[in-house]
Scaffold this motif. Structure first.
Motif, PDB file in Angstrom:
ATOM      1  N   ASN A  37       0.829  -1.199   0.000  1.00 18.81           N
ATOM      2  CA  ASN A  37       0.000   0.000   0.000  1.00 18.81           C
ATOM      3  C   ASN A  37       0.872   1.262   0.000  1.00 18.81           C
ATOM      4  OD1 ASN A  37      -1.980   1.932   0.380  1.00 18.81           O
ATOM      5  ND2 ASN A  37      -2.993   0.846   2.032  1.00 18.81           N
ATOM      6  N   LEU A  38       1.913   1.245   0.802  1.00 19.31           N
ATOM      7  CA  LEU A  38       2.856   2.367   0.807  1.00 19.31           C
ATOM      8  C   LEU A  38       3.511   2.523  -0.560  1.00 19.31           C
ATOM      9  CD1 LEU A  38       4.619   1.764   4.247  1.00 19.31           C
ATOM     10  CD2 LEU A  38       2.970   3.569   3.691  1.00 19.31           C
ATOM     11  N   ALA A  39       3.835   1.402  -1.193  1.00 16.37           N
ATOM     12  CA  ALA A  39       4.462   1.438  -2.513  1.00 16.37           C
ATOM     13  C   ALA A  39       3.515   2.040  -3.550  1.00 16.37           C
ATOM     14  CB  ALA A  39       4.879   0.031  -2.938  1.00 16.37           C
ATOM     15  N   ALA A  40       2.252   1.648  -3.497  1.00 20.50           N
ATOM     16  CA  ALA A  40       1.271   2.204  -4.435  1.00 20.50           C
ATOM     17  C   ALA A  40       1.117   3.704  -4.209  1.00 20.50           C
ATOM     18  CB  ALA A  40      -0.072   1.491  -4.270  1.00 20.50           C
ATOM     19  N   THR A  41       1.088   4.110  -2.940  1.00 14.41           N
ATOM     20  CA  THR A  41       0.986   5.536  -2.618  1.00 14.41           C
ATOM     21  C   THR A  41       2.211   6.289  -3.133  1.00 14.41           C
ATOM     22  OG1 THR A  41      -0.314   5.002  -0.651  1.00 14.41           O
ATOM     23  CG2 THR A  41       0.698   7.189  -0.731  1.00 14.41           C
ATOM     24  N   HIS A  42       3.386   5.726  -2.907  1.00 13.39           N
ATOM     25  CA  HIS A  42       4.618   6.373  -3.376  1.00 13.39           C
ATOM     26  C   HIS A  42       4.639   6.469  -4.904  1.00 13.39           C
ATOM     27  CE1 HIS A  42       8.748   7.533  -3.834  1.00 13.39           C
ATOM     28  NE2 HIS A  42       9.088   6.379  -4.379  1.00 13.39           N
ATOM     29  N   TYR A  43       4.313   5.368  -5.575  1.00  9.33           N
ATOM     30  CA  TYR A  43       4.333   5.370  -7.035  1.00  9.33           C
ATOM     31  C   TYR A  43       3.343   6.402  -7.589  1.00  9.33           C
ATOM     32  CZ  TYR A  43       3.501   4.165 -11.840  1.00  9.33           C
ATOM     33  OH  TYR A  43       3.349   4.263 -13.194  1.00  9.33           O
ATOM     34  N   LEU A  44       2.119   6.377  -7.085  1.00  2.00           N
ATOM     35  CA  LEU A  44       1.092   7.292  -7.604  1.00  2.00           C
ATOM     36  C   LEU A  44       1.413   8.752  -7.283  1.00  2.00           C
ATOM     37  CD1 LEU A  44      -2.088   5.189  -6.824  1.00  2.00           C
ATOM     38  CD2 LEU A  44      -1.055   5.625  -9.075  1.00  2.00           C
ATOM     39  N   THR A  45       1.919   9.012  -6.082  1.00  2.00           N
ATOM     40  CA  THR A  45       2.292  10.381  -5.710  1.00  2.00           C
ATOM     41  C   THR A  45       3.442  10.882  -6.575  1.00  2.00           C
ATOM     42  OG1 THR A  45       1.595   9.940  -3.438  1.00  2.00           O
ATOM     43  CG2 THR A  45       2.979  11.872  -3.794  1.00  2.00           C
ATOM     44  N   LYS A  78       9.545  12.784   0.513  1.00  2.00           N
ATOM     45  CA  LYS A  78       9.494  13.751   1.614  1.00  2.00           C
ATOM     46  C   LYS A  78       8.139  13.671   2.322  1.00  2.00           C
ATOM     47  CE  LYS A  78      10.608  18.562   2.478  1.00  2.00           C
ATOM     48  NZ  LYS A  78      11.941  18.819   2.899  1.00  2.00           N
ATOM     49  N   TRP A  79       7.073  13.581   1.548  1.00  2.00           N
ATOM     50  CA  TRP A  79       5.725  13.484   2.106  1.00  2.00           C
ATOM     51  C   TRP A  79       5.520  12.140   2.808  1.00  2.00           C
ATOM     52  CZ3 TRP A  79       1.446  10.462   0.350  1.00  2.00           C
ATOM     53  CH2 TRP A  79       0.239  10.781   0.957  1.00  2.00           C
ATOM     54  N   MET A  80       5.961  11.052   2.151  1.00  2.00           N
ATOM     55  CA  MET A  80       5.787   9.706   2.716  1.00  2.00           C
ATOM     56  C   MET A  80       6.559   9.552   4.035  1.00  2.00           C
ATOM     57  SD  MET A  80       4.051   7.516   0.546  1.00  2.00           S
ATOM     58  CE  MET A  80       4.728   5.949   0.986  1.00  2.00           C
ATOM     59  N   ASN A  81       7.766  10.085   4.078  1.00  2.00           N
ATOM     60  CA  ASN A  81       8.584   9.974   5.288  1.00  2.00           C
ATOM     61  C   ASN A  81       7.932  10.665   6.484  1.00  2.00           C
ATOM     62  OD1 ASN A  81      10.581   8.478   3.983  1.00  2.00           O
ATOM     63  ND2 ASN A  81      11.757  10.295   3.444  1.00  2.00           N
ATOM     64  N   LYS A  82       7.184  11.747   6.221  1.00  2.00           N
ATOM     65  CA  LYS A  82       6.500  12.461   7.300  1.00  2.00           C
ATOM     66  C   LYS A  82       5.193  11.786   7.698  1.00  2.00           C
ATOM     67  CE  LYS A  82       7.962  17.137   6.216  1.00  2.00           C
ATOM     68  NZ  LYS A  82       7.488  18.444   5.771  1.00  2.00           N
ATOM     69  N   ILE A  88      16.516   4.373  -8.339  1.00  2.00           N
ATOM     70  CA  ILE A  88      17.672   5.019  -7.706  1.00  2.00           C
ATOM     71  C   ILE A  88      17.235   6.131  -6.754  1.00  2.00           C
ATOM     72  CG2 ILE A  88      19.690   6.487  -8.159  1.00  2.00           C
ATOM     73  CD1 ILE A  88      19.982   4.810 -10.824  1.00  2.00           C
ATOM     74  N   PHE A  89      16.361   7.013  -7.232  1.00  2.00           N
ATOM     75  CA  PHE A  89      15.926   8.142  -6.403  1.00  2.00           C
ATOM     76  C   PHE A  89      15.064   7.679  -5.232  1.00  2.00           C
ATOM     77  CE2 PHE A  89      16.339  10.811 -10.473  1.00  2.00           C
ATOM     78  CZ  PHE A  89      17.658  11.122 -10.190  1.00  2.00           C
ATOM     79  N   SER A  90      14.238   6.648  -5.443  1.00  2.00           N
ATOM     80  CA  SER A  90      13.414   6.134  -4.342  1.00  2.00           C
ATOM     81  C   SER A  90      14.287   5.552  -3.242  1.00  2.00           C
ATOM     82  CB  SER A  90      12.440   5.068  -4.853  1.00  2.00           C
ATOM     83  OG  SER A  90      11.464   5.639  -5.685  1.00  2.00           O
ATOM     84  N   LYS A  91      15.319   4.793  -3.628  1.00  2.00           N
ATOM     85  CA  LYS A  91      16.231   4.231  -2.622  1.00  2.00           C
ATOM     86  C   LYS A  91      16.976   5.333  -1.873  1.00  2.00           C
ATOM     87  CE  LYS A  91      17.010  -0.397  -4.248  1.00  2.00           C
ATOM     88  NZ  LYS A  91      17.950  -1.484  -4.276  1.00  2.00           N
ATOM     89  N   LYS A  92      17.262   6.418  -2.570  1.00  6.59           N
ATOM     90  CA  LYS A  92      17.990   7.510  -1.940  1.00  6.59           C
ATOM     91  C   LYS A  92      17.112   8.308  -0.971  1.00  6.59           C
ATOM     92  CE  LYS A  92      20.720  11.588  -2.807  1.00  6.59           C
ATOM     93  NZ  LYS A  92      21.494  12.370  -3.735  1.00  6.59           N
ATOM     94  N   TYR A  93      15.865   8.588  -1.351  1.00 12.21           N
ATOM     95  CA  TYR A  93      15.055   9.532  -0.586  1.00 12.21           C
ATOM     96  C   TYR A  93      14.053   8.897   0.377  1.00 12.21           C
ATOM     97  CZ  TYR A  93      17.068  13.087  -3.571  1.00 12.21           C
ATOM     98  OH  TYR A  93      17.942  13.901  -4.218  1.00 12.21           O
ATOM     99  N   LEU A  94      13.555   7.705   0.103  1.00 10.88           N
ATOM    100  CA  LEU A  94      12.663   7.052   1.065  1.00 10.88           C
ATOM    101  C   LEU A  94      13.497   6.563   2.240  1.00 10.88           C
ATOM    102  CD1 LEU A  94      10.004   4.858  -0.783  1.00 10.88           C
ATOM    103  CD2 LEU A  94       9.607   6.797   0.716  1.00 10.88           C
ATOM    104  N   LYS A  95      12.996   6.741   3.432  1.00 13.61           N
ATOM    105  CA  LYS A  95      13.721   6.362   4.640  1.00 13.61           C
ATOM    106  C   LYS A  95      12.882   5.417   5.481  1.00 13.61           C
ATOM    107  CE  LYS A  95      16.944   9.428   3.766  1.00 13.61           C
ATOM    108  NZ  LYS A  95      17.989   9.000   2.895  1.00 13.61           N
ATOM    109  N   ASN A  96      13.559   4.533   6.208  1.00 14.75           N
ATOM    110  CA  ASN A  96      12.875   3.761   7.232  1.00 14.75           C
ATOM    111  C   ASN A  96      12.577   4.728   8.355  1.00 14.75           C
ATOM    112  OD1 ASN A  96      12.943   1.231   5.959  1.00 14.75           O
ATOM    113  ND2 ASN A  96      14.974   0.791   6.763  1.00 14.75           N
TER     114      ASN A  96
END
Length: 161
Positions: free
Chosen positions: A10-18, A70-74, A147-155
């Motif tokens: 679900n997070l992945a779908a949100t990230h992809y669509l956003t 940035k939005w997902m991490n928050k 590449i950018f998703s691995k760089k910017y998405l954070k645990n």
């Protein structure tokens, strides 16, 4: 603002669509600026159109993923960013295949259409290579998305109660 817990898919779908939505907005803005300011009345060749298309893809995917991450991490608790990124890339590949082999053969390069619509310039294209160029660009976009998703998405850590 409290963070929400969701399944990785679900997070992945949100990230992809956003990211896709943000990328589309940035591409429209950059395309509009490019068309209105830089190319008014100019002769636009296929080579220039291809270069602009690739540069726009790189910049807009970077911006789209950055905004989404940035939005997902928050907003969300991301316990395994690698799974989220992998699911996002799978969604991206599925869309790439659908676009490249179902939609793309029936339409013309969108940048060329916009250039023809909004400029008085003559636009030259090589129709036989459009499909190959779009496939190469789509592969580049998927790779950059990864590449950018691995760089910017954070645990993110679960918030303290």
């Amino acid at each position: 603002m409290s963070q929400k817990i969701h399944a990785n898919w679900n997070l992945a779908a949100t990230h992809y669509l956003t990211a896709a939505f943000a990328t589309t907005i940035f591409k429209a803005i950059l395309g509009g600026i490019f068309i209105a300011v830089l190319l008014k009345g100019a002769l636009i060749t296929s080579a220039l159109s291809i270069i602009v298309s690739f540069v726009a893809a790189i910049v807009t995917v970077w911006l789209g993923v950055w905004v989404s991450a940035k939005w997902m991490n928050k907003k969300y608790i991301i316990s395994d960013k690698n799974k989220v990124v992998n699911f996002s890339v799978i969604y991206s590949v599925i869309m790439f295949v659908l676009y490249s082999f179902i939609l793309l053969p029936f339409k013309e390069n969108i940048i060329v259409k916009l250039l023809r619509l909004f400029t008085i310039a003559e636009v030259h294209t090589f129709q036989g290579t459009d499909f190959i160029i779009q496939v190469v660009q789509s592969i580049l976009v998927v790779a950059l998305f990864l590449i950018f998703s691995k760089k910017y998405l954070k645990n993110t850590q679960q918030p303290l109660q």
